[in-house]
Design an enzyme around this catalytic site. Structure first.
Site, PDB file in Angstrom:
ATOM      1  CD  GLU A  73      29.091  43.941  38.184  1.00 50.41           C
ATOM      2  OE1 GLU A  73      29.076  45.185  38.098  1.00 50.41           O
ATOM      3  OE2 GLU A  73      28.587  43.314  39.133  1.00 50.41           O
ATOM      4  CG  HIS A  91      34.007  41.114  38.477  1.00 47.47           C
ATOM      5  ND1 HIS A  91      34.082  40.995  39.852  1.00 47.47           N
ATOM      6  CD2 HIS A  91      32.735  40.757  38.156  1.00 47.47           C
ATOM      7  CE1 HIS A  91      32.912  40.592  40.327  1.00 47.47           C
ATOM      8  NE2 HIS A  91      32.082  40.435  39.310  1.00 47.47           N
ATOM      9  CG  HIS A 153      29.845  40.689  43.630  1.00 47.22           C
ATOM     10  ND1 HIS A 153      29.152  41.727  43.052  1.00 47.22           N
ATOM     11  CD2 HIS A 153      30.228  39.904  42.597  1.00 47.22           C
ATOM     12  CE1 HIS A 153      29.095  41.554  41.737  1.00 47.22           C
ATOM     13  NE2 HIS A 153      29.746  40.451  41.440  1.00 47.22           N
TER      14      HIS A 153
END
Ligand SMILES: [Zn+2]
Length: 214
Positions: A73, A91, A153
Site C-alpha cells: 500500500e 492503514h 477493505h
C-alpha cells in the site's frame, strides 16, 4: 537513515498489533521526513517488526534503503503525502472499521467526536489493493479529513506525526464500533449540522473556572 522514524514505526506497529487493530500483516504504517518516507515492509507481522526491516523510499516511490520490499500500500501512502500536509499515515483492517466500510457509503455523525477527524467519514470507492486507482479514491475521500474508510477493505488515517495518525485510527475504530453496536439496539440518531456547529462553537469557547477567593 531515519533511525528514529523506523524505531517509531516498530513502536506503533507493536501497539497496533497488541491493541487488536491489526492482525498479522493486515495493516501498514509510514512516517515522512522531508522527501523521504519510512514505511513498514510487506509480509512482516507488525508484532514482530524490527527497525532494520523497515524500508525507506522517496516521495516518488524509489527505494532508497532497505532489503525488504515496502508495503504493497506504499503508493497509497505516497499519494496521501503529496496532497495533504500529513507527517504520518496509518492503514488497518480493523474489525469495526471494515464492517462499516463493507456496508455503508459514509460513517454517519452519531457522536460529536467525529469532528476530531474533520467530520463525517467518507468511504472511498472500492479498488484493488495497492493500485493507483485505490490511491486516488483514498485521496479524494480524505479531502479535509483526518480519516477515511476504504470500501470492503479497512480504514486509513493521517496525522502530523505517528502518534496523531495512530490516535486517529483508534478513534475511527471506536466511532465505527459505537455505530455498529448502536445499530444492533435500534436506529441511531444522527447529529444535525446545527448540533455539530454548536460543538465547534463550544470547543472554541470552553467553560472557565475562576479561582475561588478564600
Ligand atoms: Zn489493506
Amino acid at each position: 537513515m531515519l533511525a528514529e522514524q523506523r524505531r517509531l514505526l516498530c513502536e506503533y506497529g507493536h501497539r497496533a498489533a497488541t491493541t487488536g487493530l491489526v492482525v498479522g500483516t493486515a495493516g501498514n504504517l509510514s512516517v515522512r521526513a522531508g522527501d523521504l518516507v519510512a514505511v513498514t515492509p510487506g509480509g512482516v507481522a507488525l508484532d514482530r517488526l524490527e527497525p532494520e526491516a523497515c524500508p525507506v523510499v522517496d516521495i516518488e516511490g524509489h527505494l532508497v534503503e532497505g532489503d525488504l520490499r515496502p508495503s504493497s500500500e506504499t503508493p497509497m501512502h505516497l499519494a496521501v503525502y503529496t496532497t495533504t500536509g500529513a507527517g504520518a499515515v496509518v492503514h488497518t483492517h480493523s474489525v469495526f472499521g471494515t464492517v462499516v466500510a463493507t456496508t455503508m457509503n459514509e460513517l454517519p455523525p452519531i457522536h460529536y467526536n467525529v469532528l476530531l477527524l474533520g467530520g463525517t467519514v467518507r468511504v472511498a470507492e472500492y479498488a484493488t489493493y495497492g493500485t493507483p486507482e485505490l490511491a486516488a479514491s483514498v485521496r479524494a475521500a480524505l479531502k479535509d479529513r483526518r480519516a477515511a474508510l476504504m470500501a470492503n477493505h479497512g480504514g486509513v488515517t493521517i496525522g502530523d506525526d505517528l502518534d496523531g495518525a495512530f490516535e486517529a485510527t483508534r478513534l475511527l475504530e471506536w466511532l465505527c464500533e459505537v455505530y455498529v453496536r448502536a445499530r444492533s439496539v435500534g436506529e441511531p440518531r444522527v447529529l444535525t449540522e446545527e448540533q455539530l456547529a454548536a460543538v465547534v462553537r463550544r470547543a472554541l469557547d470552553p467553560p472557565t473556572f475562576p479561582r475561588r477567593e478564600d
